[in-house]
Motif scaffolding. Structure first.
Motif, PDB file in Angstrom:
ATOM      1  N   ALA B  80       0.687  -1.807   0.078  1.00  0.00           N
ATOM      2  CA  ALA B  80      -0.251  -0.130   0.002  1.00  0.00           C
ATOM      3  C   ALA B  80       1.167   1.351   0.016  1.00  0.00           C
ATOM      4  CB  ALA B  80      -1.074  -0.206   1.344  1.00  0.00           C
ATOM      5  N   THR B  83       1.827   2.168  -3.337  1.00  0.00           N
ATOM      6  CA  THR B  83       0.809   1.902  -4.576  1.00  0.00           C
ATOM      7  C   THR B  83       0.718   2.771  -4.973  1.00  0.00           C
ATOM      8  OG1 THR B  83       0.367  -0.065  -4.007  1.00  0.00           O
ATOM      9  CG2 THR B  83      -1.234   0.837  -5.008  1.00  0.00           C
ATOM     10  N   LEU B  84       0.374   3.989  -6.339  1.00  0.00           N
ATOM     11  CA  LEU B  84      -0.056   5.172  -6.242  1.00  0.00           C
ATOM     12  C   LEU B  84      -1.154   4.921  -5.953  1.00  0.00           C
ATOM     13  CD1 LEU B  84       1.012   5.325 -10.332  1.00  0.00           C
ATOM     14  CD2 LEU B  84       2.613   6.355  -8.191  1.00  0.00           C
ATOM     15  N   PRO B  85      -1.363   6.215  -4.919  1.00  0.00           N
ATOM     16  CA  PRO B  85      -2.715   6.558  -4.581  1.00  0.00           C
ATOM     17  C   PRO B  85      -4.117   7.091  -4.987  1.00  0.00           C
ATOM     18  CG  PRO B  85      -1.203   7.749  -4.046  1.00  0.00           C
ATOM     19  CD  PRO B  85      -0.182   7.079  -4.985  1.00  0.00           C
ATOM     20  N   ILE B  86      -4.365   5.728  -5.983  1.00  0.00           N
ATOM     21  CA  ILE B  86      -5.260   6.434  -7.114  1.00  0.00           C
ATOM     22  C   ILE B  86      -6.319   5.118  -7.473  1.00  0.00           C
ATOM     23  CG2 ILE B  86      -4.338   8.964  -8.831  1.00  0.00           C
ATOM     24  CD1 ILE B  86      -3.695   6.372 -10.607  1.00  0.00           C
ATOM     25  N   GLU B  87      -7.388   5.658  -7.722  1.00  0.00           N
ATOM     26  CA  GLU B  87      -8.526   4.701  -7.854  1.00  0.00           C
ATOM     27  C   GLU B  87      -7.841   4.970  -9.536  1.00  0.00           C
ATOM     28  OE1 GLU B  87     -13.277   4.249  -8.391  1.00  0.00           O
ATOM     29  OE2 GLU B  87     -11.935   6.383  -7.499  1.00  0.00           O
ATOM     30  N   ARG B  90      -6.230  -2.138 -11.000  1.00  0.00           N
ATOM     31  CA  ARG B  90      -4.874  -2.258 -10.952  1.00  0.00           C
ATOM     32  C   ARG B  90      -4.598  -4.110 -10.961  1.00  0.00           C
ATOM     33  NH1 ARG B  90      -5.005   0.311  -7.124  1.00  0.00           N
ATOM     34  NH2 ARG B  90      -3.999   2.279  -7.643  1.00  0.00           N
ATOM     35  N   ALA B 420      -1.372  11.717  -9.121  1.00  0.00           N
ATOM     36  CA  ALA B 420       0.391  10.881  -8.040  1.00  0.00           C
ATOM     37  C   ALA B 420       0.866  10.899  -9.394  1.00  0.00           C
ATOM     38  CB  ALA B 420      -0.958   9.536  -7.742  1.00  0.00           C
ATOM     39  N   ARG B 424       4.539  12.299  -7.311  1.00  0.00           N
ATOM     40  CA  ARG B 424       5.955  10.754  -6.424  1.00  0.00           C
ATOM     41  C   ARG B 424       7.409  11.949  -7.851  1.00  0.00           C
ATOM     42  NH1 ARG B 424       5.626   5.351  -5.297  1.00  0.00           N
ATOM     43  NH2 ARG B 424       3.274   5.643  -4.972  1.00  0.00           N
TER      44      ARG B 424
END
Ligand SMILES: Nc1ncnc2c1ncn2[C@@H]1O[C@H](COP(=O)(O)OP(=O)(O)OP(=O)(O)O)[C@@H](O)[C@H]1O
Ligand SMILES: [Mg+2]
Lengths: 250, 458
Positions: B80, B83-87, B90, B420, B424
């Motif tokens: 987590a 992971t890219l914090p996007i909906e 995946r 996101a 980064r």
């Protein structure tokens, strides 16, 4: 608040300032005048920390601190701010980033937290309006594609946001039309109070009509050769610099 | 034992494992595997005598011994954090192996299929076999041959005509810090039907101490009018070796946009190839690479204008600090009779240290006369006058350099629409800035706020 004592400065082996002394107290406005190449910009650049200049002797103190020992950014954080004669273009860095980063750096140095965004935007918008600048300037890269006059306004905008204790303005009037000059002068005047001081370099009496100095100094060949009140500027305007040089040589 | 032989032994190991576990394979895969292995054996790893590898020495890979990944275990919490914090839709792979646990396909709309390759093969291997390897065969490079020999896992994305996938499809490749370094050879296959639209993100990331070898091959087929945004965010651990090729076949009026962002890895090589095969096809390549320490990052791009009225636009920015080395080689080939094409390319590099190096080479081969083409490459340092100017405003030197470095990347980053990803990049490129750098939204939001409360109206 600012004490420059017997300052000697060389650039690439050539001596530019040759024993310059100057004292500025809170609440005062000083104007420095003098012929091209006399060393006016050198003085303000050295105070701001430009590393291209070598101080060979003498001292600069600001509120008791040894300025020459301070990092460039520490000088600004302490309240010493230079408005450039030729403001630099910084492609890709938006004006608003610069303002925010600068203000927060200053606050951090004072042990304060970041200014909340709405408060910051309110402040910046007020100052922009004061300088009669369009809000779109915030989103533009610093000075990139700005006209000469816009660059100068932008320098003052930074001053208004950062509220320096000592504002050094190097030919802030050059390239300004009369309306812009009034706006810039008003901006500068709004910085005046009993706690702050202004040191400005100019060639023209015209600016001094709008920002009245308490002291006028004549810088010739690396030294202040004559100081007086605002009437000295009028005299320089009508008679030029030669008589001062001759008088001081005599 | 030669370096290549070590890899072939691993392959045999894998094949016998499959046999022991009675995991049968379609005959075409077995045949391709054997042909690819033979090809790889004949070629060996490229050396710097090979023109395409002149500036990139891969001996560290060739002389390595990479084990095969055994399992896809990865703690959920640790994943987590990476992971890219996007909906998103995946798929997650750990050292190349599929992790159902860390994948989420719940938002997949009808008309779109996103599957691990193993599953797609199990379901209907013939449907995969036709497309797989059509663009990138074993001839492309020794690494593509090696990848083909190991073909086993990866991602297959298929979009039916007219399907619009709103959420990004994220293919997440996690590199694990193992006792022994492992290798993986994932395949990515995207088949976008006519007028379909999607955003695919390949995200390479992992545990800081990992030192694995990823050798990925991607193929993207865009049918008429398909629009695909492809993001590659490569922030692999600094000990990882990363070799990738992506080959795009573009049909009429298709539009492909590549964001090739490389921040991680010890040794990185990307090959990106577009074939513009029918009129109206358009490829935009945006690249950003940032390397520090002794990182080495090599980007090779190739656009083939195979048809008239095709367009390509490329902008790559490289930032190199410390003793990092970068390579940019951008080639554009305009075939004879490919008239009315436009091809623009620019590459700018920023060297943050005296010991950083870049080899930049644009190559245009134009065999048609009615074309608009331009290219240019520049390399420079940070503007010290600007650093000084920022410092005179109280901004500390590190922040000033960070701001200016980000400003350099700005032209490319401004076009990144996945926040996101932009974040980064900002964090990596600008270092530790005292405040969120991307103020645009913040400023807009607070402007509205000021309006709403009437605060700014005096
Ligand atoms: N980097 C440099 N290298 C060489 N000489 C320099 C450098 N900077 C300044 N000088 C020289 O130092 C002298 C003083 O320059 P300075 O800019 O301080 O003059 P000034 O009084 O501000 O002049 P002006 O009224 O034209 O702005 C000039 O002779 C100038 O050429
Ligand atoms: Mg000057």
């Amino acid at each position: 608040m600012l004490e420059v004592k017997d300052l000697h400065v060389t650039v690439e082996g050539k001596e530019i300032l040759k024993g310059l002394s100057l004292t500025v107290n809170p609440g005062e406005v000083h104007a420095i005048m003098g012929p091209n190449g006399a060393g006016k910009s050198t003085l303000s650049a050295v105070i701001a920390g430009n590393e291209g200049y070598e101080v060979t002797s003498g001292s600069i103190t600001f509120e008791g601190q040894d300025v020459l020992e301070m990092e460039i950014e520490e000088r600004a954080q302490a309240g010493l701010l230079l408005g450039f004669q030729y403001p630099v273009e910084i492609p890709g860095v938006k004006n608003v980033y610069l303002l925010k980063a600068a203000l927060n750096a200053q606050r951090a140095a004072r042990g304060e937290g970041e200014m909340p965004a709405p408060e910051f935007m309110k402040l910046v918008r007020e100052k922009l309006a004061y300088m009669k600048m369009d809000p779109s300037f915030l989103q533009r890269a610093v000075n990139e594609g700005f006209s000469g006059g816009e660059k100068k306004r932008n320098e003052i905008l930074q001053m208004l946001v950062l509220q320096p204790k000592l504002a050094m303005l190097d030919e802030i009037d050059s390239g300004l039309d009369i309306d812009a000059m009034k706006v810039v002068a008003e901006g500068v005047n709004s910085l005046r109070d009993s706690e702050r001081a202004i040191l400005m370099v100019t060639h023209y009496q015209r600016l001094l009509d709008y920002i009245e100095p308490d002291y006028v100094h004549v810088l010739v060949d690396g030294r202040i050769v004559k100081s007086g009140d605002k009437t000295l500027a009028l005299e320089l305007e009508s008679r030029g610099y030669e008589w001062v040089t001759e008088e001081s040589a005599a | 034992m030669s370096g290549a032989q070590t890899f072939l032994n691993r392959l045999e190991e894998r094949v016998s494992e499959r046999q022991a576990a009675s995991l049968p394979e379609p005959t075409w895969i077995v045949a391709r595997r054997q042909a690819a292995a033979a090809r790889f054996e004949a070629l060996g790893f490229p050396t710097r005598r090979d023109e395409a590898w002149k500036y990139t020495d891969v001996r560290r890979i060739g002389e390595g011994d990479f084990a095969l990944a055994r399992d896809a275990a990865f703690s959920k919490a640790a994943a987590a954090a990476l992971t890219l914090p996007i909906e998103a839709i995946r798929l997650t792979f750990v050292d190349g192996l599929f992790s159902a646990e860390l994948s989420d396909l719940s938002a997949l709309p009808s008309g779109a299929s996103v599957e691990p390759l193993s599953q797609a093969l199990a379901d209907n291997h013939e449907a995969v076999g036709g497309a797989l390897g059509r663009l990138t065969g074993v001839e492309f490079s020794p690494f593509s041959a090696l990848n083909t020999a190991f073909t086993e896992e990866g991602a297959v994305i298929r979009l039916a005509p007219g399907t619009v996938v709103e959420l990004p499809i994220v293919l997440q490749f996690l590199s694990r810090a193992n006792d022994a370094a492992v290798m993986s050879h994932p395949r990515v296959l995207v088949q976008a039907g006519a007028r379909s639209q999607a955003t695919v993100v390949e995200h390479y990331v992992g545990e800081a101490d990992a030192a694995n070898f990823t050798n990925v091959v991607g193929e993207i087929l865009l049918e008429r009018g398909a629009i695909l945004n492809h993001y590659k965010l490569q922030e692999a651990p600094l000990g990882d070796f990363h070799i990738a090729s992506l080959h795009v076949d573009q049909g009429r009026d298709s539009r492909f946009t590549s964001f090739n962002i490389n921040l991680g890895g010890a040794l990185v090589r990307n090959d990106l190839v577009s074939d513009l095969n029918a009129q109206g096809a358009e490829a935009s390549y945006l690249g950003l690479f940032f390397a520090q320490g002794r990182q080495h990052v090599d980007n090779h791009t190739l656009v083939n204008h195979n048809a008239p009225t095709t367009f390509s636009n490329e902008n790559y920015k490289g930032i190199l600090g410390d003793r990092a080395r970068g390579v940019f080689n951008g080639k554009v080939i305009v075939k004879r009779d490919s008239q009315k094409i436009e091809a623009y390319q620019s590459n700018a590099n920023l060297l943050l240290s005296d010991r950083a190096e870049i080899d930049a080479k644009p190559e245009l081969e134009i065999y048609a006369d009615d074309v608009k083409c331009s290219h240019g490459t520049t390399t420079g340092q940070l503007d010290e006058k600007a650093v000084f100017a920022l410092r005179t405003r109280g901004i500390n030197e590190q922040t000033a350099r960070g701001l200016l470095t980000l400003a350099f990347a700005g032209e490319v980053m401004e076009q990144v629409t996945v926040d996101a990803i932009a974040e980064r990049v900002e964090r990596t490129v600008a270092g530790k800035l005292p405040e969120r750098f991307n103020l645009t939204e913040l400023v807009d939001a607070s402007l509205n706020e000021v309006h709403d409360t009437g605060l700014g109206e005096e």
